[in-house]
Design a protein around this motif. Structure first.
Motif, mmCIF file in Angstrom:
data_model
loop_
_atom_site.group_PDB
_atom_site.id
_atom_site.type_symbol
_atom_site.label_atom_id
_atom_site.label_comp_id
_atom_site.label_asym_id
_atom_site.label_seq_id
_atom_site.Cartn_x
_atom_site.Cartn_y
_atom_site.Cartn_z
ATOM 1 N N GLN A 1 1.425 -0.742 0.193
ATOM 2 C CA GLN A 1 0.188 -0.052 -0.174
ATOM 3 C C GLN A 1 0.720 1.386 -0.147
ATOM 4 N N CYS A 2 2.153 0.872 0.683
ATOM 5 C CA CYS A 2 2.923 2.133 0.825
ATOM 6 C C CYS A 2 3.203 2.696 -0.385
ATOM 7 N N ASP B 1 2.280 1.733 -3.282
ATOM 8 C CA ASP B 1 2.032 1.950 -4.948
ATOM 9 C C ASP B 1 1.443 3.155 -4.726
ATOM 10 N N LYS C 1 6.409 6.781 4.701
ATOM 11 C CA LYS C 1 5.065 6.511 4.360
ATOM 12 C C LYS C 1 4.323 5.003 5.733
ATOM 13 N N ALA C 2 3.801 5.311 5.701
ATOM 14 C CA ALA C 2 3.313 4.343 6.901
ATOM 15 C C ALA C 2 2.180 3.968 7.137
ATOM 16 N N GLN D 1 1.238 14.021 -0.489
ATOM 17 C CA GLN D 1 1.974 12.028 -0.262
ATOM 18 C C GLN D 1 1.341 11.435 0.327
ATOM 19 N N CYS D 2 0.179 11.003 0.755
ATOM 20 C CA CYS D 2 -0.487 9.838 1.495
ATOM 21 C C CYS D 2 -2.100 9.369 -0.180
ATOM 22 N N GLY E 1 -1.383 8.554 -5.560
ATOM 23 C CA GLY E 1 -1.533 7.533 -6.506
ATOM 24 C C GLY E 1 -2.349 6.805 -5.897
ATOM 25 N N GLU E 2 -3.183 6.696 -5.095
ATOM 26 C CA GLU E 2 -4.686 6.562 -4.866
ATOM 27 C C GLU E 2 -5.822 6.918 -5.321
ATOM 28 N N SER F 1 -7.934 1.280 5.817
ATOM 29 C CA SER F 1 -6.988 1.393 6.246
ATOM 30 C C SER F 1 -6.322 2.916 6.313
ATOM 31 N N ILE F 2 -5.183 2.972 6.849
ATOM 32 C CA ILE F 2 -4.681 4.540 7.051
ATOM 33 C C ILE F 2 -2.977 4.882 6.636
ATOM 34 N N LYS F 3 -2.862 5.531 5.832
ATOM 35 C CA LYS F 3 -1.517 6.074 5.333
ATOM 36 C C LYS F 3 -1.112 7.046 6.308
ATOM 37 N N ALA F 4 -0.307 6.882 6.963
ATOM 38 C CA ALA F 4 0.124 8.125 6.976
ATOM 39 C C ALA F 4 1.825 9.151 6.587
ATOM 40 N N GLN F 5 2.503 10.384 6.987
ATOM 41 C CA GLN F 5 3.583 10.408 5.985
ATOM 42 C C GLN F 5 4.739 10.739 7.381
ATOM 43 N N LEU F 6 5.524 10.864 7.661
ATOM 44 C CA LEU F 6 6.351 10.818 8.560
ATOM 45 C C LEU F 6 7.695 11.615 8.136
#
Lengths: 403, 403
Positions: free
Chosen positions: A154-155, A157, A272-273, B154-155, B158-159, B270-275
């Motif tokens: 997922q990160c 893609d 990205k997480a 960023q998150c 692409g989604e 689902s969760i995407k995070a940017q760090l």
């Protein structure tokens, strides 16, 4: 008003349908019926649950251990897994058997151009190169179900700009990402139930302790593997095959809360997480719905404000010798990972049967690896034979020690 | 051997070059010279730093407050911001001025089809609809520099699966994402230096306390806005314009460690995070390098294993009344956000000058909002006039109170 994604049709074979991942896969499929249908079910020895599942999902074909000689009264006709996965009406095969049982059906499914949603770590660990070859030959694709690899997928893609990196191999996962953007893949690990035990007490660990996983409910083998961190070692090898990543780009962090499933660090330092509740139905659904994301009210949501804090640390090598063994075997390549996986399966069996101690597990695996003379280009038969021989040898060694 | 991304050429105008973001932008540009070049620099009153920057980056054009009547001996000729941004050789304009000063140049740049890397929150807050119109008319695009919006971008990138959601507007940011996949945008906030102060002591906060931000080094206005959480309220309004998100899909979590900059929750849970490290050069570089990611050795890396734990909680409305005011003004729309931003700028000035207390800030803003009779379709002139009038009125009110 939300114009939600229309659910694409899926016709699925579930191998290992009575196990933990298999049951959760059927729960996800049920949520999207009639768009998602079960074509085939294969199980081990839990025939009563298989019969229940067959009643509910009405598969065309079923299989279980001993099906050749045992009468089957339920819905569906009897057909071996390696045949059911190639049926023309099947588009997706969920491989959630334990150990080496998933290998041959995975290869057949990929050769037949199917989508393989892969939950069984051993398949890629023991036969990564054969899986790659089968996928290339037949046009099949592998989608990771393991929460960590699903999270990496997922990160990654969409992180595509065409920048290459020749140290990466071509990935097995579908979707677009450019290796030249990626600086590290980071798998998280809970650290298992003994993360904080005094090291000198690990010899006293009993199977019932090891089977009490702090965050995930899973099958027996994978739960013990989580406690030894062998699980994470196998996942490093798996990540190498799935994403084509070189060894030195795959990293592991302990993350006791198991809410961040994996992270990707990019070349510009951005990370990205992927986060989510500890519920395998989420990655299973993503593997089946990809490239769509589908709302599913049955699934829990993660409330970060309610979560305890998220912590990360490096694994202590003294506490987790199995992890190092796995990474070493992966780097050595050839048939070393076969021996690793087989010896681990045997050692975990012996531990669960009370015949060896928890702290004996790494020694048994190390012994098997040290005794191994690797084969350079193993065939499927070589691999299966080596797997069985290694298991037998590890068990024998323990028997001999006792007599 | 890594085949790194070849650096694309960029010819950049930096508005607000002597401020915190401006200086960091120049540091990033320097790292990619000669591929990245400075065409124009505009500053406020810090002429000595501007002269240094001009010596180093040799821009074609410069500007500063009073440039019409003050001689300039350094490199580059004098040209107003709204003209330099439309020069044909310019491709990217970094807008990092404070307050309303960035608005007109942003509109001109977008009308001229330029990329605007936007750091000034007020631009979208006070004139979101004009910015959208300018971008559509001229083919320009807005790239968020703010760490939170940069993280959301960023998150989301692409989604994409083509699934629509008619409650979303068309986004201003470039890249591909499908609103129908997104269930929540989550901005994080440090909570500022008074997150844990007893509520009844907030009246004693001095400017020097408020300017001591726990995690980020930033300009004066934005640091005080972080302490009141007005900053996050403005960012919610900004997120609405940048991504087209409806109000109820934008959420805020306090995250004192400021390492997770934003998160996106998708419809499947689902969760995407940017760090990343708390260093604005990372989002600045991403805004300039997009769609590429470029390695940059000057930038720090985030070591999660060395990080303290990551924690999240909901903001306490009693502690942060400015946040609610901002979201209310955003939801009311029309010219309410203009009044909000102008009243806040005036109130922060008054607080920094020691003329009102920290706890007076929300009252001054509320008063201005309550007195406002909104305009439905404000022109640029309406907005600028209203902004200046509101500022003057807030300052007058305080003067009157004192006499």
């Amino acid at each position: 008003m939300l114009m939600s994604a229309s659910v694409p049709p899926r016709r699925v074979v579930v191998l290992g349908s009575t196990g933990s991942i298999g049951r959760q896969t059927l729960a996800v499929i049920a949520a999207f019926a009639p768009h998602w249908q079960v074509v085939g079910l294969a199980a081990g020895r839990n025939i009563s649950l298989l019969a229940e599942q067959a009643e509910r999902f009405r598969p065309e074909v079923i299989w279980f251990e001993g099906a050749e000689s045992t009468p089957w009264a339920g819905p569906g006709s009897v057909e071996p897994p390696e045949e059911m996965v190639t049926r023309p009406e099947v588009d997706t095969v969920v491989v959630a058997t334990s150990g080496r049982a998933g290998l041959v059906p995975t290869l057949r499914a990929l050769e037949a151009g199917k989508i393989v949603a892969l939950a069984t770590k051993e398949v890629l660990v023991i036969a990564g190169s054969l899986v790659v070859r089968a996928a290339r030959a037949g046009g099949g694709e592998v989608r990771p179900v393991d929460s960590e690899h699903n999270a990496l997928w997922q990160c990654l893609d969409g992180e595509a700009d065409g920048v290459l990196d020749p140290t990466w191999d071509q990935p097995l996962v579908p979707g677009r990402f450019s290796p030249g953007r990626v600086s590290r893949l980071i798998l998280t690990a809970s650290g298992g139930p003994f993360r904080d035990w005094p090291l000198d007490r690990l010899g006293q660990v009993l199977p019932e302790h090891a089977l009490r996983h702090p965050t995930w409910r899973m099958g027996r083998k994978v739960t013990v593997d989580s406690a030894t961190l062998m699980n994470k070692g196998l996942e490093v090898i798996e990540a190498r095959w799935l994403f084509g990543a070189p060894w030195d780009r795959i990293d592991v962090l302990l993350h006791p809360e198991s809410l961040v499933h994996a992270l990707v660090e990019f070349t510009d330092g951005s990370i990205k997480a992927q986060l989510g509740p500890t519920d395998m139905r989420l990655p299973i659904q993503y593997a089946l719905s990809y490239p769509l994301r589908l709302p599913n009210r049955d699934l829990p949501r993660l409330d970060l404000a309610a979560a305890r804090s998220l912590t990360f640390c490096r694994p202590d090598p003294d506490r987790y010798p199995c992890f190092e063994l796995a990474v070493q075997a992966g780097r050595l390549g050839r048939t070393y990972p076969v021996v690793l996986a087989a010896a681990d399966e045997a050692a975990v069996d012996l531990f669960c049967e009370g015949r060896v101690r928890f702290t004996d597990i790494p020694g048994l695996i190390r012994q098997a690896l040290e005794a191994h003379g690797p084969l350079p280009n193993p065939s499927l038969e070589d691999i299966l034979q080596l797997y069985d021989e290694t298991q037998a040898r590890v068990k024998e060694a323990v028997e001999c020690r006792r007599c």
